[in-house]
Scaffold this motif. Structure first.
Motif, mmCIF file in Angstrom:
data_model
loop_
_atom_site.group_PDB
_atom_site.id
_atom_site.type_symbol
_atom_site.label_atom_id
_atom_site.label_comp_id
_atom_site.label_asym_id
_atom_site.label_seq_id
_atom_site.Cartn_x
_atom_site.Cartn_y
_atom_site.Cartn_z
ATOM 1 N N GLY A 233 -2.958 7.613 4.890
ATOM 2 C CA GLY A 233 -1.704 7.176 4.291
ATOM 3 C C GLY A 233 -1.147 8.113 3.236
ATOM 4 N N MET B 8 -3.839 6.078 9.361
ATOM 5 C CA MET B 8 -5.216 6.424 9.036
ATOM 6 C C MET B 8 -5.318 7.280 7.765
ATOM 7 S SD MET B 8 -7.227 9.441 9.926
ATOM 8 C CE MET B 8 -6.163 10.155 11.089
ATOM 9 N N MET C 53 1.776 -12.919 13.523
ATOM 10 C CA MET C 53 2.798 -13.850 12.997
ATOM 11 C C MET C 53 4.077 -13.766 13.821
ATOM 12 S SD MET C 53 2.637 -13.391 8.873
ATOM 13 C CE MET C 53 1.105 -13.562 7.971
ATOM 14 N N HIS D 288 -15.761 3.282 6.068
ATOM 15 C CA HIS D 288 -15.821 4.724 5.808
ATOM 16 C C HIS D 288 -16.452 4.950 4.432
ATOM 17 C CE1 HIS D 288 -14.616 8.897 5.957
ATOM 18 N NE2 HIS D 288 -13.967 8.792 4.815
ATOM 19 N N ILE E 90 7.101 -7.051 -0.353
ATOM 20 C CA ILE E 90 6.314 -8.226 -0.760
ATOM 21 C C ILE E 90 4.834 -7.902 -0.636
ATOM 22 C CG2 ILE E 90 5.832 -10.647 -0.281
ATOM 23 C CD1 ILE E 90 8.627 -11.001 0.581
ATOM 24 N N GLU E 91 4.121 -8.123 -1.711
ATOM 25 C CA GLU E 91 2.692 -7.801 -1.753
ATOM 26 C C GLU E 91 1.898 -9.064 -2.082
ATOM 27 O OE1 GLU E 91 0.403 -5.426 -1.148
ATOM 28 O OE2 GLU E 91 -1.029 -6.847 -2.008
ATOM 29 N N ARG E 92 0.890 -9.289 -1.268
ATOM 30 C CA ARG E 92 0.006 -10.442 -1.382
ATOM 31 C C ARG E 92 -0.699 -10.503 -2.734
ATOM 32 N NH1 ARG E 92 -5.684 -10.212 -0.140
ATOM 33 N NH2 ARG E 92 -5.369 -8.012 -0.551
ATOM 34 N N ALA F 72 -12.842 0.085 3.999
ATOM 35 C CA ALA F 72 -12.290 0.115 5.359
ATOM 36 C C ALA F 72 -10.857 0.612 5.363
ATOM 37 C CB ALA F 72 -12.348 -1.284 5.956
ATOM 38 N N SER G 107 -5.509 1.258 -0.020
ATOM 39 C CA SER G 107 -4.952 2.368 -0.783
ATOM 40 C C SER G 107 -5.675 2.671 -2.093
ATOM 41 C CB SER G 107 -3.463 2.119 -1.048
ATOM 42 O OG SER G 107 -2.750 2.132 0.178
ATOM 43 N N LEU H 128 -1.508 11.282 3.206
ATOM 44 C CA LEU H 128 -1.092 12.506 3.884
ATOM 45 C C LEU H 128 0.094 12.251 4.817
ATOM 46 C CD1 LEU H 128 -1.793 15.393 4.775
ATOM 47 C CD2 LEU H 128 -3.435 14.417 6.352
ATOM 48 N N GLY I 52 0.861 -1.187 0.000
ATOM 49 C CA GLY I 52 0.000 0.000 0.000
ATOM 50 C C GLY I 52 0.894 1.232 0.000
ATOM 51 N N GLY J 289 3.765 0.975 2.816
ATOM 52 C CA GLY J 289 4.884 0.075 2.513
ATOM 53 C C GLY J 289 5.739 0.631 1.391
ATOM 54 N N ALA K 47 -8.944 4.992 -1.627
ATOM 55 C CA ALA K 47 -8.944 6.178 -0.758
ATOM 56 C C ALA K 47 -9.356 7.404 -1.552
ATOM 57 C CB ALA K 47 -7.554 6.377 -0.170
ATOM 58 N N ALA K 48 -9.778 8.418 -0.800
ATOM 59 C CA ALA K 48 -10.199 9.660 -1.455
ATOM 60 C C ALA K 48 -8.994 10.493 -1.884
ATOM 61 C CB ALA K 48 -11.091 10.458 -0.505
HETATM 62 C C1 LIG Z 1 -13.070 5.303 1.782
HETATM 63 C C2 LIG Z 1 -11.699 5.731 2.174
HETATM 64 C C3 LIG Z 1 -11.298 7.051 2.002
HETATM 65 C C4 LIG Z 1 -10.003 7.445 2.374
HETATM 66 N N1 LIG Z 1 -9.605 8.734 2.166
HETATM 67 C C5 LIG Z 1 -8.320 9.086 2.431
HETATM 68 C C6 LIG Z 1 -7.846 10.403 2.144
HETATM 69 O O1 LIG Z 1 -8.583 11.231 1.661
HETATM 70 N N2 LIG Z 1 -6.562 10.699 2.432
HETATM 71 C C7 LIG Z 1 -5.707 9.794 2.982
HETATM 72 O O2 LIG Z 1 -4.539 10.120 3.222
HETATM 73 N N3 LIG Z 1 -6.145 8.552 3.298
HETATM 74 C C8 LIG Z 1 -7.419 8.184 3.037
HETATM 75 N N4 LIG Z 1 -7.855 6.925 3.335
HETATM 76 C C9 LIG Z 1 -6.981 6.057 4.110
HETATM 77 C C10 LIG Z 1 -5.939 5.394 3.261
HETATM 78 O O3 LIG Z 1 -6.547 4.604 2.329
HETATM 79 C C11 LIG Z 1 -5.046 4.561 4.181
HETATM 80 O O4 LIG Z 1 -4.501 5.365 5.182
HETATM 81 C C12 LIG Z 1 -3.914 3.929 3.402
HETATM 82 O O5 LIG Z 1 -4.374 3.301 2.270
HETATM 83 C C13 LIG Z 1 -3.182 2.936 4.287
HETATM 84 O O6 LIG Z 1 -2.166 2.372 3.515
HETATM 85 P P1 LIG Z 1 -1.357 1.114 4.014
HETATM 86 O O7 LIG Z 1 -0.240 0.945 3.090
HETATM 87 O O8 LIG Z 1 -1.058 1.260 5.444
HETATM 88 O O9 LIG Z 1 -2.378 -0.086 3.960
HETATM 89 P P2 LIG Z 1 -3.090 -0.860 2.754
HETATM 90 O O10 LIG Z 1 -3.430 0.048 1.650
HETATM 91 O O11 LIG Z 1 -4.188 -1.638 3.370
HETATM 92 O O12 LIG Z 1 -1.963 -1.796 2.216
HETATM 93 C C14 LIG Z 1 -1.549 -2.951 2.874
HETATM 94 C C15 LIG Z 1 -1.058 -3.925 1.828
HETATM 95 O O13 LIG Z 1 -0.450 -5.006 2.466
HETATM 96 C C16 LIG Z 1 -0.708 -6.166 1.740
HETATM 97 N N5 LIG Z 1 -0.539 -7.316 2.627
HETATM 98 C C17 LIG Z 1 -1.193 -7.522 3.796
HETATM 99 N N6 LIG Z 1 -0.786 -8.673 4.366
HETATM 100 C C18 LIG Z 1 0.137 -9.187 3.558
HETATM 101 C C19 LIG Z 1 0.897 -10.379 3.591
HETATM 102 N N7 LIG Z 1 0.764 -11.255 4.594
HETATM 103 N N8 LIG Z 1 1.770 -10.607 2.603
HETATM 104 C C20 LIG Z 1 1.918 -9.732 1.585
HETATM 105 N N9 LIG Z 1 1.191 -8.602 1.470
HETATM 106 C C21 LIG Z 1 0.310 -8.338 2.454
HETATM 107 C C22 LIG Z 1 -2.124 -5.975 1.253
HETATM 108 O O14 LIG Z 1 -2.459 -6.772 0.166
HETATM 109 C C23 LIG Z 1 -2.144 -4.490 0.966
HETATM 110 O O15 LIG Z 1 -1.894 -4.203 -0.378
HETATM 111 C C24 LIG Z 1 -9.127 6.497 2.952
HETATM 112 C C25 LIG Z 1 -9.543 5.181 3.099
HETATM 113 C C26 LIG Z 1 -10.812 4.793 2.714
HETATM 114 C C27 LIG Z 1 -11.210 3.372 2.885
#
Ligand SMILES: Cc1cc2nc3c(=O)[nH]c(=O)nc-3n(C[C@H](O)[C@H](O)[C@H](O)COP(=O)(O)OP(=O)(O)OC[C@H]3O[C@@H](n4cnc5c(N)ncnc54)[C@H](O)[C@@H]3O)c2cc1C
Length: 801
Positions: A350, A348, A213, A225, A34-36, A321, A44, A352, A13, A16, A47-48
């Motif tokens: 990501g 929350m 894990m 959301h 590594i991405e699943r 979510a 990601s 930003l 995401g 990462g 998101a908006a």
């Molecule tokens: C409706 C909505 C609106 C939003 N609006 C905004 C906004 O306006 N501005 C903003 O900044 N944020 C916004 N967000 C929040 C934003 O989407 C998140 O903060 C951000 O995507 C988090 O990124 P992440 O990389 O932490 O997680 P994720 O995007 O969830 O990425 C995690 C990744 O890890 C991978 N993974 C998990 N477990 C494993 C495994 N065991 N092996 C390999 N890969 C794995 C998954 O496949 C996934 O791709 C919004 C979210 C939603 C749902």
């Protein structure tokens, strides 16, 4: 895929990808992600993509500002379009309190160097955002560096830029297991097993499982959301500019332009958790069914704020979510007992915050410490209590629903409370204690009649008189404070003294003595404002801020030596502080030990009535005082005995609000305000406790370089402020004739000296006593003057005598 990497990032995401990019940028090329599924496959992709400057924690706001600056850089570096629309942003207030808060927040931004924000009238705001109704609005804040990005493009830009710097991205490969092995981790994936020194949990919606894990229970949960994207709005078609990303604080909504329609996002009160144990592994690019009924109330407010929405249809609904921690800030950093395991979860926002999270974590992994003070997002700000599912549910839900709701400095939020209570809690409650929370623990703030209700405010609270009376009791007579919420660590073993000598920068106290102990990081910045006790029987204690228990234990573990054991006594030991000129008379009634002979900072074992206690002569209030430490089981009895013995003197219980006022009158700093891991000892005056001539200790070289160089550019000073009905609380800018020269670290009213006081970090040139300055308090400019430290009892006679 190779069989060995220096670091493996789990999760493709935005977070990462940013961690990977920063690792590669700062010099680690042998790294992979590594991405699943495929990149963006968690939160990601849907998101908006909004980016805006406001955050209640100024350190997090600074990291958000870093991310915003980074976005165009990664676009250029990667060659990947991120769809950056720097439309500017508006944050609108519709109640007098909120408008006051925004004016105050505007000044906080100035303090932390975010200058491209300004206050605007409703009319000015409407000129910027013509589709917004200004009904009920009182004013707003406009920021230049706000807008939105294309989310998929942004993740790919981070990943592409990382790959250009030598990092690898491996998709369609789920991490199945993690095993801690000699020198690092074994990462079992669908495509084979990898050995690595460092593993990063950036698994977003699956962070909980990837924590498990490794045997880690992270305080994180996904919540659903909603946002909608409208059909074309004719009024927008007429404009030759894009409307700003707009947050309506009273309406619980954010809005940005999406082509010729708008995207309206909602933070509803009736929130909904989703898969609290983490998303299902097979979860792909699907969304949850929209549920307009659940968000109806907030939706109506949104349609009223942007009336054109009432005349066009909804093109798309998104109900997806993303993850939250109990306080809404990310969970970043190393985990105690799991060397080489790093968190970059619960982000929350990501898009930003991802840049700042990636930068800080990469610095941490490569250099041992992040550059910025990232305590506000450090995973070690929570303890095991926060692993509890109900606690996570209540607190993350509370944060979600209050995303745009302001919290007043004197407001106590209810989620996850009361949790831990000192044994005498019920009796103190009966006596009128009003409670706050530190970490997991209820702490008395002040004592008031049962029917009293405190009004949340940015100004002086209606509890002012109760606190004033408690301060008076301590200064003139004797007061009793529950100090169960102090941290206490016992250090034992044949090398206990040698270890303490290396970890603390002070000379260690002699038997039967205690000492203020700065603890430094290798780079000379502070790691603690602690007190070390040498109980005289071979046992040592460290005392500090209760809420730093896990954070300090991680530091102690990371700097451990053979022949030493550090035990956190936080579940076994508690106590009371007796302070005031009559404290000696009270305590002497309860013991036949030579307690009257105990000199300032002396400590020892005493029988206090029936209780065997560890007593130290000290008081944060700056009076003669005794800190009496006892077993948890003794707490009720100790309180009863002390109150009974103090009755003839009119003893009064007091709370931490009075303590904060009393310590300010003594210019005593506290952690998270005057002392943080962002400051050096010399900046804060802690250097006066450093034992320069003792042997080696952690941070000595850096502290000496600072001492022998030009000294710090900024220093902490005490200010007297010409305030009227509100006092400084922290992060207010300090000016000299229109030039910003510093900021307030903490402030309040000094009830004994009858003055509004503050401690401020200011440029050295303006630190001299008598310098006239100005401070903005709740948006209003007030005259201030640098005064000598310790406006109350500067000679320390009351405390030492
Ligand atoms: C409706 C909505 C609106 C939003 N609006 C905004 C906004 O306006 N501005 C903003 O900044 N944020 C916004 N967000 C929040 C934003 O989407 C998140 O903060 C951000 O995507 C988090 O990124 P992440 O990389 O932490 O997680 P994720 O995007 O969830 O990425 C995690 C990744 O890890 C991978 N993974 C998990 N477990 C494993 C495994 N065991 N092996 C390999 N890969 C794995 C998954 O496949 C996934 O791709 C919004 C979210 C939603 C749902």
């Amino acid at each position: 895929m190779k069989s060995h990497y220096r670091a493996v990032v789990i999760g493709g995401g935005v977070v990462g990808a940013s961690v990977l990019y920063h690792l590669a940028k700062f010099g680690w090329k042998d790294v992979c992600l590594i991405e699943r599924n495929i990149l963006t496959a968690g939160s990601s992709w849907h998101a908006a993509g909004g980016i805006h400057a406001l955050n209640a924690d100024p350190n997090i706001a600074s990291l958000q500002a870093y991310t915003i600056d980074l976005l165009s850089e990664i676009q250029e570096e990667s060659g990947q379009d991120i769809g950056l629309h720097m439309t500017g942003g508006l944050t609108m207030a519709g109640t007098p309190d909120r408008w006051e808060w925004l004016q105050s927040a505007y000044r906080t931004f100035q303090s932390i160097g975010i200058e491209d924000v300004r206050l605007v009238s409703p009319k000015e705001a409407q000129d910027l955002c013509p589709i917004m109704s200004t009904d009920g609005l009182l004013g707003g804040m406009s920021a230049d560096r706000e807008g939105y990005v294309d989310t998929t493009g942004t993740v790919h830009a981070y990943a592409t830029a990382a790959k250009k710097r030598g990092a690898e991205v491996i998709e369609h490969n789920r991490v199945l297991e993690l095993h801690q092995v000699e020198g690092g981790w074994q990462v079992v994936t669908e495509k084979g097993t990898i050995h690595t020194e460092h593993v990063v949990n950036a698994a977003g919606l699956w962070a909980k499982q990837v924590g498990r894990m490794a045997g880690i229970e992270l305080p994180v949960s996904p919540l659903n959301h909603h946002y909608l994207i409208s059909d074309t709005i004719p009024a927008l078609e007429q404009l030759d500019f894009e409307v700003p990303m707009t947050v309506d604080l009273e309406g619980f909504t954010y809005m940005r332009q999406d082509q010729k329609g708008v995207l309206l996002g909602i933070y509803e009160l009736d929130h909904q958790h989703w898969n609290m144990d983490g998303a299902p592994w097979e979860y792909g690019f699907e969304l949850q069914q929209e549920d307009p009924d659940r968000i109806e109330k907030e939706l109506i407010l949104g349609f009223e704020r942007y009336p054109d929405l009432q005349n066009v249809g909804v093109k798309t609904w998104v109900n997806g979510a993303f993850t939250f921690s109990p306080d809404g800030n990310p969970l970043v950093g190393p985990v105690r007992g799991k060397p080489g395991y790093w968190c970059a979860c619960a982000v929350m926002a990501g898009f930003l915050q991802g840049g700042g999270v990636g930068k800080s974590l990469a610095e941490w992994m490569i250099h041992g410490e992040p550059e910025a003070d990232v305590y506000g997002m450090d995973v070690a700000r929570y303890g095991t209590f926060a692993e509890n599912k109900q606690y996570i549910k209540e607190t993350t839900g509370q944060f979600y629903s209050r995303r745009f709701v302001m919290t007043y400095p004197n407001e106590q939020l209810p989620a996850g409370r009361p949790l831990k209570m000192a044994p005498a809690y019920s009796e103190m409650n009966e006596a009128g204690a009003v409670w706050g929370q530190s970490w997991d623990m209820e702490v008395p703030l002040y004592f008031a009649p049962k029917e009293f209700e405190e009004t949340p405010t940015l100004k002086r609270s209606n509890a002012f008189d109760f606190v004033a009376a408690e301060c008076k009791a301590v200064r003139e007579n004797v007061g009793l404070l529950d100090i169960s919420a102090f941290s206490r660590f016992e250090v034992t073993g044949p090398n206990a003294e040698a270890w303490l000598d290396n970890v603390m920068a002070c000379a260690l106290p002699k038997p039967g003595r205690a000492k203020l102990a700065p603890m430094l990081a290798e780079d000379g910045r502070l790691k603690g404002d602690l007190t070390v006790f040498n109980w005289g029987d071979g046992s040592w204690w460290i005392m500090g801020s209760y809420y730093l228990r896990e954070w300090h234990m991680r530091w102690f573990d990371d700097h451990m030596m053979d022949g030493v054991s550090v035990r956190d006594l936080g579940e076994d030991t508690c106590g009371f502080s007796l302070s005031g000129p009559n404290s000696r008379k009270v305590i002497e009634k309860l013991t036949d030990g030579p307690i009257g002979d105990l000199k300032f900072l002396g400590c020892g074992h005493f029988d206090i009535g029936l209780i065997r206690a560890k007593v130290a002569r000290m008081s944060v209030a700056g009076e003669r005082g005794y800190e009496i430490n006892c077993r948890y089981g003794d707490h009720i009895k100790l309180r009863r005995m002390l109150l009974e013995a103090g009755e003839e003197f009119g003893i009064r219980e007091f709370g931490f609000n009075a303590m904060l006022s009393l310590r300010l009158e003594k210019s005593f700093g506290i952690w998270s305000a005057e002392f943080t891991q962002g400051y050096t000892a010399a900046q804060t005056g802690m250097d006066r406790w450093i034992a320069w001539d003792k042997g080696d200790f952690i941070g000595k070289d850096a502290a000496m370089a600072e001492r022998d160089g030009n000294g710090p550019a900024q220093l902490e000073v005490t200010l007297e402020i010409d305030a009227v009905d509100a006092d400084a609380s922290g992060y207010e800018p300090v000016w000299q004739d229109g030039k910003k020269v510093g900021f307030v670290t903490s402030g309040g009213y000094g009830h004994t000296v009858g003055k509004s006081l503050a401690i401020a970090m200011v440029n050295r040139e303006v630190a001299a006593e008598g310098t006239d300055l100005q401070v903005h308090i709740v948006g209003a400019e007030r005259a201030a003057k640098v005064i000598a430290p310790s406006p109350y009892d500067p000679s320390g006679k009351a405390m030492r005598g």
